[in-house]
Design a protein around this motif. Structure first.
Motif, mmCIF file in Angstrom:
data_model
loop_
_atom_site.group_PDB
_atom_site.id
_atom_site.type_symbol
_atom_site.label_atom_id
_atom_site.label_comp_id
_atom_site.label_asym_id
_atom_site.label_seq_id
_atom_site.Cartn_x
_atom_site.Cartn_y
_atom_site.Cartn_z
ATOM 1 N N ARG A 14 -39.306 37.655 -30.764
ATOM 2 C CA ARG A 14 -39.728 37.255 -29.423
ATOM 3 C C ARG A 14 -40.313 35.850 -29.532
ATOM 4 N NH1 ARG A 14 -44.240 41.295 -30.516
ATOM 5 N NH2 ARG A 14 -46.006 39.946 -30.961
ATOM 6 N N SER A 15 -40.497 35.184 -28.407
ATOM 7 C CA SER A 15 -41.086 33.840 -28.432
ATOM 8 C C SER A 15 -42.411 33.904 -29.165
ATOM 9 C CB SER A 15 -41.311 33.318 -27.020
ATOM 10 O OG SER A 15 -40.059 33.135 -26.396
ATOM 11 N N GLU A 16 -42.657 32.911 -29.997
ATOM 12 C CA GLU A 16 -43.818 32.960 -30.873
ATOM 13 C C GLU A 16 -44.395 31.569 -31.032
ATOM 14 O OE1 GLU A 16 -46.326 35.306 -33.008
ATOM 15 O OE2 GLU A 16 -44.495 36.133 -32.205
ATOM 16 N N GLY A 17 -45.698 31.453 -31.153
ATOM 17 C CA GLY A 17 -46.326 30.179 -31.463
ATOM 18 C C GLY A 17 -47.397 29.776 -30.487
ATOM 19 N N PRO A 18 -48.183 28.766 -30.883
ATOM 20 C CA PRO A 18 -49.241 28.269 -30.005
ATOM 21 C C PRO A 18 -48.662 27.510 -28.819
ATOM 22 C CG PRO A 18 -49.087 26.947 -32.001
ATOM 23 C CD PRO A 18 -48.138 28.084 -32.168
ATOM 24 N N PRO A 19 -49.475 27.159 -27.834
ATOM 25 C CA PRO A 19 -48.984 26.411 -26.670
ATOM 26 C C PRO A 19 -48.217 25.162 -27.096
ATOM 27 C CG PRO A 19 -51.252 27.093 -26.333
ATOM 28 C CD PRO A 19 -50.903 27.434 -27.765
ATOM 29 N N GLY A 20 -47.126 24.867 -26.385
ATOM 30 C CA GLY A 20 -46.290 23.716 -26.690
ATOM 31 C C GLY A 20 -45.174 24.029 -27.663
ATOM 32 N N GLU A 22 -41.691 25.271 -28.900
ATOM 33 C CA GLU A 22 -40.372 25.382 -28.281
ATOM 34 C C GLU A 22 -39.335 25.763 -29.318
ATOM 35 O OE1 GLU A 22 -39.112 22.014 -26.049
ATOM 36 O OE2 GLU A 22 -41.015 21.823 -24.999
ATOM 37 N N GLY A 23 -38.430 26.667 -28.959
ATOM 38 C CA GLY A 23 -37.300 27.022 -29.810
ATOM 39 C C GLY A 23 -37.662 27.849 -31.033
ATOM 40 N N VAL A 24 -38.848 28.469 -31.029
ATOM 41 C CA VAL A 24 -39.280 29.284 -32.162
ATOM 42 C C VAL A 24 -39.448 30.723 -31.682
ATOM 43 C CG1 VAL A 24 -41.055 29.653 -33.919
ATOM 44 C CG2 VAL A 24 -40.495 27.323 -33.178
ATOM 45 N N SER A 25 -38.851 31.642 -32.411
ATOM 46 C CA SER A 25 -39.050 33.059 -32.122
ATOM 47 C C SER A 25 -39.519 33.726 -33.402
ATOM 48 C CB SER A 25 -37.764 33.704 -31.597
ATOM 49 O OG SER A 25 -36.731 33.585 -32.542
ATOM 50 N N ARG A 47 -39.915 23.348 -32.388
ATOM 51 C CA ARG A 47 -41.165 22.785 -32.893
ATOM 52 C C ARG A 47 -42.353 23.702 -32.609
ATOM 53 N NH1 ARG A 47 -40.824 19.428 -28.006
ATOM 54 N NH2 ARG A 47 -42.712 19.805 -26.808
ATOM 55 N N ILE A 48 -43.283 23.652 -33.548
ATOM 56 C CA ILE A 48 -44.618 24.211 -33.354
ATOM 57 C C ILE A 48 -45.529 22.997 -33.326
ATOM 58 C CG2 ILE A 48 -46.491 25.566 -34.352
ATOM 59 C CD1 ILE A 48 -44.432 27.349 -35.674
ATOM 60 N N GLU A 49 -46.167 22.791 -32.214
ATOM 61 C CA GLU A 49 -47.044 21.630 -32.035
ATOM 62 C C GLU A 49 -48.206 21.667 -33.016
ATOM 63 O OE1 GLU A 49 -46.913 18.917 -29.945
ATOM 64 O OE2 GLU A 49 -44.891 19.583 -29.463
ATOM 65 N N PRO A 90 -55.259 20.565 -39.075
ATOM 66 C CA PRO A 90 -54.106 20.590 -38.168
ATOM 67 C C PRO A 90 -52.791 20.621 -38.955
ATOM 68 C CG PRO A 90 -55.687 18.928 -37.480
ATOM 69 C CD PRO A 90 -56.124 19.408 -38.839
ATOM 70 N N HIS A 91 -51.868 21.450 -38.483
ATOM 71 C CA HIS A 91 -50.558 21.574 -39.127
ATOM 72 C C HIS A 91 -49.494 21.821 -38.069
ATOM 73 C CE1 HIS A 91 -52.491 25.574 -39.074
ATOM 74 N NE2 HIS A 91 -51.295 25.986 -38.674
ATOM 75 N N ALA A 92 -48.242 21.538 -38.429
ATOM 76 C CA ALA A 92 -47.125 21.675 -37.500
ATOM 77 C C ALA A 92 -45.853 21.937 -38.304
ATOM 78 C CB ALA A 92 -46.961 20.402 -36.675
ATOM 79 N N ALA A 93 -44.815 22.362 -37.619
ATOM 80 C CA ALA A 93 -43.497 22.543 -38.243
ATOM 81 C C ALA A 93 -42.441 22.281 -37.175
ATOM 82 C CB ALA A 93 -43.350 23.950 -38.810
ATOM 83 N N TRP A 94 -41.297 21.724 -37.591
ATOM 84 C CA TRP A 94 -40.228 21.460 -36.631
ATOM 85 C C TRP A 94 -38.901 21.304 -37.348
ATOM 86 C CZ3 TRP A 94 -43.895 18.060 -38.223
ATOM 87 C CH2 TRP A 94 -43.473 16.831 -38.735
ATOM 88 N N THR A 95 -37.853 21.407 -36.575
ATOM 89 C CA THR A 95 -36.506 21.163 -37.080
ATOM 90 C C THR A 95 -35.869 20.083 -36.228
ATOM 91 O OG1 THR A 95 -35.609 22.908 -35.667
ATOM 92 C CG2 THR A 95 -36.175 23.529 -37.931
#
Length: 158
Positions: A14-20, A22-25, A47-49, A90-95
């Protein structure tokens, strides 16, 4: 007690992650007072902001690859790599052009191993022996199970 199985992956996310985000489940696999274990799937351009949390966290990339940020640093990551997200940093991840799957291991609180005197864990092998050839039946073992043999002269299992 029956074996407990948790399902994750395609069809269970299901959709997952903190506010902002996108495209992560994702799909939580385990969650209790000691920590949480979650599978995440990043689509292309996901991305996870940047955000921080009070827990020490590991992002373990199991498929594909992407990017991670920790504090002011940014780097590529790929399958077979694990990234430490320290507590309160602070940390983030994206493709960008690829997909990425990861297991997130979130440990309750900051790393307190120095305070508790925890040593790095080491795997140990339990010595087991198969029954003597005389005890073997046709097509398998008779009597089943593993046996631990003790050598009284050595003072420890053989």
């Amino acid at each position: 007690m029956p074996i407990e199985i948790r399902r994750f992956g395609v069809g269970h996310r299901r959709s997952e992650g903190p506010p902002g985000t996108e495209g992560v489940s994702g799909q939580p696999i385990h969650n209790d007072a000691r920590g949480a274990l979650t599978e995440l799937a990043f689509a292309r351009g996901a991305r996870i902001e940047p955000h921080a949390n009070p827990n020490t966290t590991w992002l373990v990339v199991i498929e594909g690859g992407g990017w991670v940020g920790v504090g002011d640093e940014r780097t590529r990551v790929a399958a077979g790599e694990a990234v430490l997200w320290p507590a309160d940093v602070p940390h983030a991840a994206w493709t960008e052009h690829s997909e990425m799957r990861a297991i997130v291991v979130e440990l309750a609180g900051p790393d307190d191993s120095a305070l508790r005197g925890v040593l790095e864990g080491r795997a140990t092998v339990t010595e087991t022996a198969l029954p003597d050839p005389v005890e073997r039946g046709i097509g398998g073992l008779v009597g089943g199970g593993h046996q631990t043999r003790h050598d009284p002269e050595a003072g420890e299992p053989a």
